[in-house]
Motif scaffolding. Sequence first.
Motif, PDB file in Angstrom:
ATOM      1  N   UNK A  37       0.831  -1.206   0.000  1.00  0.00           N
ATOM      2  CA  UNK A  37       0.000   0.000   0.000  1.00  0.00           C
ATOM      3  C   UNK A  37       0.863   1.253   0.000  1.00  0.00           C
ATOM      4  N   UNK A  38       1.906   1.253   0.811  1.00  0.00           N
ATOM      5  CA  UNK A  38       2.798   2.410   0.878  1.00  0.00           C
ATOM      6  C   UNK A  38       3.520   2.613  -0.443  1.00  0.00           C
ATOM      7  N   UNK A  39       3.950   1.524  -1.058  1.00  0.00           N
ATOM      8  CA  UNK A  39       4.619   1.610  -2.359  1.00  0.00           C
ATOM      9  C   UNK A  39       3.656   2.129  -3.409  1.00  0.00           C
ATOM     10  N   UNK A  40       2.433   1.630  -3.390  1.00  0.00           N
ATOM     11  CA  UNK A  40       1.417   2.084  -4.341  1.00  0.00           C
ATOM     12  C   UNK A  40       1.157   3.574  -4.175  1.00  0.00           C
ATOM     13  N   UNK A  41       0.948   4.002  -2.939  1.00  0.00           N
ATOM     14  CA  UNK A  41       0.680   5.417  -2.686  1.00  0.00           C
ATOM     15  C   UNK A  41       1.836   6.293  -3.154  1.00  0.00           C
ATOM     16  N   UNK A  42       3.035   5.852  -2.859  1.00  0.00           N
ATOM     17  CA  UNK A  42       4.215   6.611  -3.273  1.00  0.00           C
ATOM     18  C   UNK A  42       4.282   6.733  -4.791  1.00  0.00           C
ATOM     19  N   UNK A  43       4.071   5.614  -5.485  1.00  0.00           N
ATOM     20  CA  UNK A  43       4.110   5.621  -6.951  1.00  0.00           C
ATOM     21  C   UNK A  43       2.973   6.456  -7.527  1.00  0.00           C
ATOM     22  N   UNK A  44       1.811   6.369  -6.907  1.00  0.00           N
ATOM     23  CA  UNK A  44       0.650   7.126  -7.374  1.00  0.00           C
ATOM     24  C   UNK A  44       0.911   8.632  -7.312  1.00  0.00           C
ATOM     25  N   UNK A  45       1.447   9.113  -6.194  1.00  0.00           N
ATOM     26  CA  UNK A  45       1.688  10.543  -6.043  1.00  0.00           C
ATOM     27  C   UNK A  45       2.876  10.997  -6.875  1.00  0.00           C
ATOM     28  N   UNK A  46       3.820  10.098  -7.118  1.00  0.00           N
ATOM     29  CA  UNK A  46       4.921  10.433  -8.022  1.00  0.00           C
ATOM     30  C   UNK A  46       4.392  10.609  -9.448  1.00  0.00           C
ATOM     31  N   UNK A  47       3.492   9.713  -9.856  1.00  0.00           N
ATOM     32  CA  UNK A  47       2.869   9.847 -11.169  1.00  0.00           C
ATOM     33  C   UNK A  47       2.054  11.131 -11.257  1.00  0.00           C
ATOM     34  N   UNK A  48       1.337  11.460 -10.184  1.00  0.00           N
ATOM     35  CA  UNK A  48       0.582  12.712 -10.150  1.00  0.00           C
ATOM     36  C   UNK A  48       1.515  13.897 -10.398  1.00  0.00           C
ATOM     37  N   UNK A  49       2.653  13.900  -9.703  1.00  0.00           N
ATOM     38  CA  UNK A  49       3.606  15.005  -9.864  1.00  0.00           C
ATOM     39  C   UNK A  49       4.153  15.068 -11.276  1.00  0.00           C
ATOM     40  N   UNK A  50       4.469  13.916 -11.839  1.00  0.00           N
ATOM     41  CA  UNK A  50       5.056  13.880 -13.177  1.00  0.00           C
ATOM     42  C   UNK A  50       4.060  14.256 -14.269  1.00  0.00           C
ATOM     43  N   UNK A  51       2.821  13.817 -14.133  1.00  0.00           N
ATOM     44  CA  UNK A  51       1.868  13.984 -15.228  1.00  0.00           C
ATOM     45  C   UNK A  51       0.837  15.100 -15.016  1.00  0.00           C
ATOM     46  N   UNK A  52       0.332  15.223 -13.824  1.00  0.00           N
ATOM     47  CA  UNK A  52      -0.772  16.152 -13.612  1.00  0.00           C
ATOM     48  C   UNK A  52      -0.318  17.508 -13.083  1.00  0.00           C
ATOM     49  N   UNK A  53       0.362  17.528 -11.952  1.00  0.00           N
ATOM     50  CA  UNK A  53       0.711  18.823 -11.376  1.00  0.00           C
ATOM     51  C   UNK A  53       1.743  19.558 -12.213  1.00  0.00           C
ATOM     52  N   UNK A  54       2.530  18.828 -12.980  1.00  0.00           N
ATOM     53  CA  UNK A  54       3.545  19.462 -13.837  1.00  0.00           C
ATOM     54  C   UNK A  54       2.946  20.032 -15.117  1.00  0.00           C
ATOM     55  N   UNK A  55       1.721  19.605 -15.451  1.00  0.00           N
ATOM     56  CA  UNK A  55       1.105  20.031 -16.701  1.00  0.00           C
ATOM     57  C   UNK A  55       1.459  19.146 -17.891  1.00  0.00           C
ATOM     58  N   UNK A  56       2.241  18.098 -17.648  1.00  0.00           N
ATOM     59  CA  UNK A  56       2.679  17.222 -18.743  1.00  0.00           C
ATOM     60  C   UNK A  56       1.501  16.541 -19.443  1.00  0.00           C
ATOM     61  N   UNK A  57       0.484  16.165 -18.692  1.00  0.00           N
ATOM     62  CA  UNK A  57      -0.669  15.490 -19.311  1.00  0.00           C
ATOM     63  C   UNK A  57      -1.348  16.398 -20.335  1.00  0.00           C
ATOM     64  N   UNK A  58      -1.499  17.668 -20.002  1.00  0.00           N
ATOM     65  CA  UNK A  58      -2.125  18.600 -20.945  1.00  0.00           C
ATOM     66  C   UNK A  58      -1.208  18.886 -22.132  1.00  0.00           C
ATOM     67  N   UNK A  59       0.081  18.949 -21.886  1.00  0.00           N
ATOM     68  CA  UNK A  59       1.033  19.143 -22.988  1.00  0.00           C
ATOM     69  C   UNK A  59       0.991  17.965 -23.944  1.00  0.00           C
TER      70      UNK A  59
END
Length: 82
Positions: A15-37
């Motif tokens: 669960x901890x690994x999943x959460x960590x990976x999930x929020x890392x993906x959020x940072x890489x794709x969503x909060x950075x704007x990469x998904x919209x780019x």
Amino acid sequence: MGQSDRLDQGFVPIDATYDSAYWELYAQMFSSGAALTLLDTISATIPASGTLSTADIASTTAAVRTCVENRSQALKDALAGQ
């Protein structure tokens, strides 16, 4: 302690690994704007054709953009609430 206790304990690191990976993906794709780019880059490469008009491409891109923006905001709100 019974068998289920050992199973429950075994899932904690997962669960901890999943959460960590999930929020890392959020940072890489969503909060950075990469998904919209990426959306803009991909939609710009889709050629119009006899069955797919530029209006269809623009409309679908706008709908996906709204989904990405809504998801980005929901994740940002969830992260702020942690």
